[in-house]
Enzyme design. Structure first.
Site, PDB file in Angstrom:
ATOM      1  N   HIS A 119       0.842  -1.204   0.000  1.00 39.15           N
ATOM      2  CA  HIS A 119       0.000   0.000   0.000  1.00 39.15           C
ATOM      3  C   HIS A 119       0.879   1.257   0.000  1.00 39.15           C
ATOM      4  CE1 HIS A 119      -3.086  -2.615   2.329  1.00 39.15           C
ATOM      5  NE2 HIS A 119      -3.558  -2.461   1.116  1.00 39.15           N
ATOM      6  N   LYS A 127     -15.178  -7.156   5.026  1.00 42.41           N
ATOM      7  CA  LYS A 127     -14.113  -8.071   5.447  1.00 42.41           C
ATOM      8  C   LYS A 127     -13.935  -8.235   6.948  1.00 42.41           C
ATOM      9  CE  LYS A 127     -11.298  -7.088   1.357  1.00 42.41           C
ATOM     10  NZ  LYS A 127     -10.093  -6.345   0.957  1.00 42.41           N
ATOM     11  N   SER A 140      -2.803  -7.651   2.948  1.00 47.01           N
ATOM     12  CA  SER A 140      -3.058  -7.521   4.390  1.00 47.01           C
ATOM     13  C   SER A 140      -3.505  -8.875   4.941  1.00 47.01           C
ATOM     14  CB  SER A 140      -4.156  -6.485   4.653  1.00 47.01           C
ATOM     15  OG  SER A 140      -3.757  -5.224   4.211  1.00 47.01           O
TER      16      SER A 140
HETATM   17  P1  ADP Z   1      -9.842  -3.324  -0.236  1.00 44.26           P
HETATM   18  O1  ADP Z   1     -10.046  -1.902  -0.620  1.00 44.26           O
HETATM   19  O2  ADP Z   1     -10.269  -4.273  -1.310  1.00 44.26           O
HETATM   20  O3  ADP Z   1     -10.258  -3.691   1.142  1.00 44.26           O
HETATM   21  P2  ADP Z   1      -7.097  -3.123   0.603  1.00 44.26           P
HETATM   22  O4  ADP Z   1      -7.418  -2.170   1.683  1.00 44.26           O
HETATM   23  O5  ADP Z   1      -6.336  -4.347   1.000  1.00 44.26           O
HETATM   24  O6  ADP Z   1      -8.275  -3.563  -0.284  1.00 44.26           O
HETATM   25  O7  ADP Z   1      -6.246  -2.361  -0.494  1.00 44.26           O
HETATM   26  C1  ADP Z   1      -6.586  -1.116  -1.020  1.00 44.26           C
HETATM   27  C2  ADP Z   1      -6.015  -0.992  -2.407  1.00 44.26           C
HETATM   28  O8  ADP Z   1      -4.630  -1.300  -2.394  1.00 44.26           O
HETATM   29  C3  ADP Z   1      -6.625  -1.926  -3.434  1.00 44.26           C
HETATM   30  O9  ADP Z   1      -6.634  -1.248  -4.670  1.00 44.26           O
HETATM   31  C4  ADP Z   1      -5.677  -3.085  -3.483  1.00 44.26           C
HETATM   32  O10 ADP Z   1      -5.713  -3.740  -4.743  1.00 44.26           O
HETATM   33  C5  ADP Z   1      -4.371  -2.367  -3.299  1.00 44.26           C
HETATM   34  N1  ADP Z   1      -3.337  -3.221  -2.732  1.00 44.26           N
HETATM   35  C6  ADP Z   1      -3.406  -4.087  -1.714  1.00 44.26           C
HETATM   36  N2  ADP Z   1      -2.232  -4.693  -1.475  1.00 44.26           N
HETATM   37  C7  ADP Z   1      -1.372  -4.186  -2.404  1.00 44.26           C
HETATM   38  C8  ADP Z   1      -0.015  -4.420  -2.719  1.00 44.26           C
HETATM   39  N3  ADP Z   1       0.714  -5.335  -2.079  1.00 44.26           N
HETATM   40  N4  ADP Z   1       0.526  -3.712  -3.723  1.00 44.26           N
HETATM   41  C9  ADP Z   1      -0.226  -2.827  -4.403  1.00 44.26           C
HETATM   42  N5  ADP Z   1      -1.498  -2.568  -4.187  1.00 44.26           N
HETATM   43  C10 ADP Z   1      -2.083  -3.231  -3.192  1.00 44.26           C
END
Ligand code: ADP
Length: 162
Positions: free
Chosen positions: A18, A42, A129
């Site tokens: 992130h 989630k 995560s």
């Molecule tokens: P969500 O919004 O689906 O709950 P997350 O909070 O885990 O997902 O992630 C927010 C955003 O960051 C999403 O666009 C997800 O695809 C992206 N993301 C998550 N992990 C990574 C990573 N390791 N590298 C790049 N982008 C990521």
């Protein structure tokens, strides 16, 4: 007019993947808000306040980045803030289907808001995560995946001494 983007997600917790996407966004836009969703399907491990605190500590070196929480429909939040870009991270093909659907649905709801996708460094393309939490729960080493204060918070949540 200054460029302004919102990077939304559940960030439960914020990983180095992130952060990599956020850094890239902070170089592209004048201002970026990392927006942490209250409502998520989630069942987050961390409360929204905890997720915000952990993220705030992580981004304190990025001057044009702010961390906020939001409750409403994402496109409503983006428009209320006066931003016109949603940033999302794309790791692998597996992310594509759901991100594509979400981007087009959001465009339907708010035609002037664009979604852009940024790819993280390749070594973070397998990082999530969810997996970080699973490893932490079983006492594995998560130090390559999250910042030290987040590693500590995860260990504490799962009852390991920090
Ligand atoms: P969500 O919004 O689906 O709950 P997350 O909070 O885990 O997902 O992630 C927010 C955003 O960051 C999403 O666009 C997800 O695809 C992206 N993301 C998550 N992990 C990574 C990573 N390791 N590298 C790049 N982008 C990521």
């Amino acid at each position: 007019m200054p460029t302004f983007a919102i990077y939304p997600g559940s960030f439960d917790p914020l990983t180095n993947g992130h952060l990599d996407v956020l850094r890239r966004a902070s170089r592209l836009f004048d201002k970026v808000i990392l927006a942490i969703a209250h409502e998520t399907e989630k069942r987050p491990l961390f409360t929204v306040q905890e997720r915000v605190e952990l993220a705030r500590e992580a981004v304190c070196g990025l001057e044009n980045v702010r961390v906020e929480e939001f409750k409403q429909l994402l496109v409503d939040y983006v428009q209320e803030k006066g931003a016109c870009v949603i940033v999302r991270g794309l790791r692998a093909v597996s992310d594509f289907e759901v991100e594509f659907q979400m981007a087009l649905m959001n465009r339907n709801l708010a035609p002037t808001v664009e979604t852009i996708f940024l790819m993280p460094r390749d070594s973070y393309s397998y990082l999530s995560s969810r997996m970080t939490k699973q490893i932490a729960q079983l006492g594995g080493d998560i130090s390559p995946f999250v910042m030290p204060h987040i590693e500590k918070a995860l260990r504490r949540k799962y009852g390991f001494s920090t």
